[in-house]
Design a protein around this motif. Structure first.
Motif, PDB file in Angstrom:
ATOM      1  N   ASP A   1      -2.624  -6.900   8.510  1.00 12.82           N
ATOM      2  CA  ASP A   1      -3.420  -6.125   7.660  1.00 12.82           C
ATOM      3  C   ASP A   1      -3.729  -7.019   6.359  1.00 12.82           C
ATOM      4  OD1 ASP A   1      -3.519  -4.148   9.286  1.00 12.82           O
ATOM      5  OD2 ASP A   1      -2.130  -2.691   8.060  1.00 12.82           O
ATOM      6  N   LEU A   2      -4.890  -6.581   5.412  1.00 11.48           N
ATOM      7  CA  LEU A   2      -5.062  -7.193   4.288  1.00 11.48           C
ATOM      8  C   LEU A   2      -4.169  -6.396   3.184  1.00 11.48           C
ATOM      9  CD1 LEU A   2      -6.327  -9.106   2.129  1.00 11.48           C
ATOM     10  CD2 LEU A   2      -8.129  -7.328   2.141  1.00 11.48           C
ATOM     11  N   VAL A   3      -3.265  -6.664   2.507  1.00 11.77           N
ATOM     12  CA  VAL A   3      -2.445  -5.760   1.584  1.00 11.77           C
ATOM     13  C   VAL A   3      -2.579  -6.232   0.183  1.00 11.77           C
ATOM     14  CG1 VAL A   3       0.030  -5.731   0.573  1.00 11.77           C
ATOM     15  CG2 VAL A   3      -0.523  -6.509   3.222  1.00 11.77           C
ATOM     16  N   LEU A   4      -2.877  -4.805  -0.366  1.00 16.15           N
ATOM     17  CA  LEU A   4      -3.603  -4.878  -1.975  1.00 16.15           C
ATOM     18  C   LEU A   4      -2.450  -4.320  -2.810  1.00 16.15           C
ATOM     19  CD1 LEU A   4      -6.632  -3.393  -0.604  1.00 16.15           C
ATOM     20  CD2 LEU A   4      -6.670  -5.746  -1.429  1.00 16.15           C
ATOM     21  N   LEU A   5      -2.234  -5.086  -3.929  1.00 22.12           N
ATOM     22  CA  LEU A   5      -1.173  -4.552  -4.683  1.00 22.12           C
ATOM     23  C   LEU A   5      -2.115  -4.372  -6.216  1.00 22.12           C
ATOM     24  CD1 LEU A   5       0.613  -6.683  -2.961  1.00 22.12           C
ATOM     25  CD2 LEU A   5       2.479  -5.468  -4.216  1.00 22.12           C
ATOM     26  N   ASP A   6      -2.225  -3.170  -6.755  1.00 22.54           N
ATOM     27  CA  ASP A   6      -3.011  -2.919  -7.801  1.00 22.54           C
ATOM     28  C   ASP A   6      -1.569  -2.642  -8.985  1.00 22.54           C
ATOM     29  OD1 ASP A   6      -5.255  -3.412  -7.199  1.00 22.54           O
ATOM     30  OD2 ASP A   6      -5.105  -1.571  -6.054  1.00 22.54           O
ATOM     31  N   ALA A   7      -1.450  -3.421  -9.855  1.00 23.14           N
ATOM     32  CA  ALA A   7      -0.541  -3.210 -11.136  1.00 23.14           C
ATOM     33  C   ALA A   7      -1.181  -3.089 -12.293  1.00 23.14           C
ATOM     34  CB  ALA A   7       0.564  -4.264 -11.360  1.00 23.14           C
ATOM     35  N   LYS A   8      -0.880  -2.022 -13.056  1.00 20.52           N
ATOM     36  CA  LYS A   8      -1.227  -1.517 -14.579  1.00 20.52           C
ATOM     37  C   LYS A   8      -0.215  -1.315 -15.425  1.00 20.52           C
ATOM     38  CE  LYS A   8      -4.342   2.197 -16.434  1.00 20.52           C
ATOM     39  NZ  LYS A   8      -4.891   3.253 -16.288  1.00 20.52           N
TER      40      LYS A   8
ATOM     41  N   SER B   1      10.865  -3.414 -23.461  1.00 24.05           N
ATOM     42  CA  SER B   1      10.300  -3.386 -22.014  1.00 24.05           C
ATOM     43  C   SER B   1       8.799  -2.794 -21.685  1.00 24.05           C
ATOM     44  CB  SER B   1      11.233  -2.030 -21.705  1.00 24.05           C
ATOM     45  OG  SER B   1      10.953  -0.889 -22.431  1.00 24.05           O
ATOM     46  N   ILE B   2       8.390  -3.041 -20.683  1.00 25.99           N
ATOM     47  CA  ILE B   2       6.922  -2.647 -20.192  1.00 25.99           C
ATOM     48  C   ILE B   2       7.376  -2.026 -18.943  1.00 25.99           C
ATOM     49  CG2 ILE B   2       4.943  -3.805 -19.263  1.00 25.99           C
ATOM     50  CD1 ILE B   2       5.649  -6.353 -20.801  1.00 25.99           C
ATOM     51  N   ARG B   3       6.528  -0.786 -18.903  1.00 21.05           N
ATOM     52  CA  ARG B   3       6.679   0.120 -17.609  1.00 21.05           C
ATOM     53  C   ARG B   3       5.343  -0.169 -16.963  1.00 21.05           C
ATOM     54  NH1 ARG B   3       8.595   4.854 -15.131  1.00 21.05           N
ATOM     55  NH2 ARG B   3      10.318   4.805 -16.792  1.00 21.05           N
ATOM     56  N   ILE B   4       5.341  -0.459 -15.616  1.00 20.01           N
ATOM     57  CA  ILE B   4       3.983  -0.608 -14.673  1.00 20.01           C
ATOM     58  C   ILE B   4       4.033  -0.028 -13.759  1.00 20.01           C
ATOM     59  CG2 ILE B   4       3.099  -2.801 -13.578  1.00 20.01           C
ATOM     60  CD1 ILE B   4       4.523  -4.781 -15.335  1.00 20.01           C
ATOM     61  N   HIS B   5       2.820   0.632 -13.253  1.00 20.26           N
ATOM     62  CA  HIS B   5       2.599   1.170 -12.253  1.00 20.26           C
ATOM     63  C   HIS B   5       2.046   0.466 -11.156  1.00 20.26           C
ATOM     64  CE1 HIS B   5       2.068   4.763  -9.807  1.00 20.26           C
ATOM     65  NE2 HIS B   5       0.756   4.495  -9.222  1.00 20.26           N
ATOM     66  N   VAL B   6       2.552   0.530  -9.937  1.00 21.44           N
ATOM     67  CA  VAL B   6       2.140  -0.377  -8.898  1.00 21.44           C
ATOM     68  C   VAL B   6       1.611   0.364  -7.762  1.00 21.44           C
ATOM     69  CG1 VAL B   6       2.591  -2.378  -7.437  1.00 21.44           C
ATOM     70  CG2 VAL B   6       3.645  -2.465  -9.699  1.00 21.44           C
ATOM     71  N   ASN B   7       0.715   0.195  -7.241  1.00 21.87           N
ATOM     72  CA  ASN B   7      -0.105   1.155  -5.953  1.00 21.87           C
ATOM     73  C   ASN B   7      -0.141  -0.198  -4.864  1.00 21.87           C
ATOM     74  OD1 ASN B   7      -1.346   2.951  -4.875  1.00 21.87           O
ATOM     75  ND2 ASN B   7      -3.143   1.862  -4.447  1.00 21.87           N
ATOM     76  N   VAL B   8       0.366   0.204  -3.876  1.00 24.86           N
ATOM     77  CA  VAL B   8       0.170  -0.495  -2.376  1.00 24.86           C
ATOM     78  C   VAL B   8      -0.703  -0.064  -1.522  1.00 24.86           C
ATOM     79  CG1 VAL B   8       1.487  -2.083  -0.718  1.00 24.86           C
ATOM     80  CG2 VAL B   8       2.327  -1.798  -3.064  1.00 24.86           C
ATOM     81  N   SER B   9      -1.748  -0.594  -0.977  1.00 22.04           N
ATOM     82  CA  SER B   9      -2.656  -0.127   0.047  1.00 22.04           C
ATOM     83  C   SER B   9      -2.794  -1.360   0.978  1.00 22.04           C
ATOM     84  CB  SER B   9      -3.903   0.238  -0.693  1.00 22.04           C
ATOM     85  OG  SER B   9      -4.509  -0.470  -1.495  1.00 22.04           O
ATOM     86  N   SER B  10      -3.337  -1.085   2.025  1.00 20.21           N
ATOM     87  CA  SER B  10      -3.717  -2.110   3.057  1.00 20.21           C
ATOM     88  C   SER B  10      -4.982  -1.662   3.865  1.00 20.21           C
ATOM     89  CB  SER B  10      -2.407  -2.180   4.094  1.00 20.21           C
ATOM     90  OG  SER B  10      -2.190  -1.014   4.828  1.00 20.21           O
ATOM     91  N   GLU B  11      -5.346  -2.870   4.489  1.00 19.23           N
ATOM     92  CA  GLU B  11      -6.617  -2.447   5.386  1.00 19.23           C
ATOM     93  C   GLU B  11      -6.666  -3.395   6.523  1.00 19.23           C
ATOM     94  OE1 GLU B  11     -11.544  -3.137   4.983  1.00 19.23           O
ATOM     95  OE2 GLU B  11     -10.499  -3.550   3.315  1.00 19.23           O
TER      96      GLU B  11
END
Length: 117
Positions: free
Chosen positions: A63-70, A78-88
């Motif tokens: 699978d192609l793994v995609l990580l989107d961090a914002k 400190s820094i708060r980051i939201h990470v979304n993990v999806s795959s295809e």
């Protein structure tokens, strides 16, 4: 500020059923979060907190793994980051939402003390 990473899930990432280990996914989340936090802060950052990772769908070998961090919040140190993990699945063209979480990084100085961003 955002950062995206993508790569193929390899056999060494997976268990005997062909699913990527949850710990491997957590490592990837930490890596993309680290890269984004250092990119923003311009300083070395360490993981302070990871909030509620719920694994929704498995990631399979190939699978192609995609990580989107914002970045969602910046404090004094400190820094708060939201990470979304999806795959295809590239052959079947099936996309899945695998998990998401928030992760907090703290900037530190050469002595390991908190440092202002």
């Amino acid at each position: 500020m955002k950062l995206k990473m993508s790569f193929l899930a390899e056999p060494s990432d997976a268990n005997y059923r062909g699913n990527v280990h949850g710990g491997k996914v957590m490592k990837w989340i930490d890596e993309v979060g680290y890269a984004l936090s250092v990119q923003y802060a311009g300083k070395y950052c360490v993981t302070k907190f990871v909030d509620d990772i719920e694994f929704l769908e498995p990631i399979h070998i190939g699978d192609l793994v995609l990580l989107d961090a914002k970045i969602t919040k910046v404090g004094k140190t400190s820094i708060r980051i939201h990470v979304n993990v999806s795959s295809e699945n590239l052959i079947d063209k099936i996309k899945k939402q695998n998990c998401a979480c928030d992760i907090v990084f703290v900037a530190i100085d050469e002595d390991g003390k908190k440092s202002k961003i």
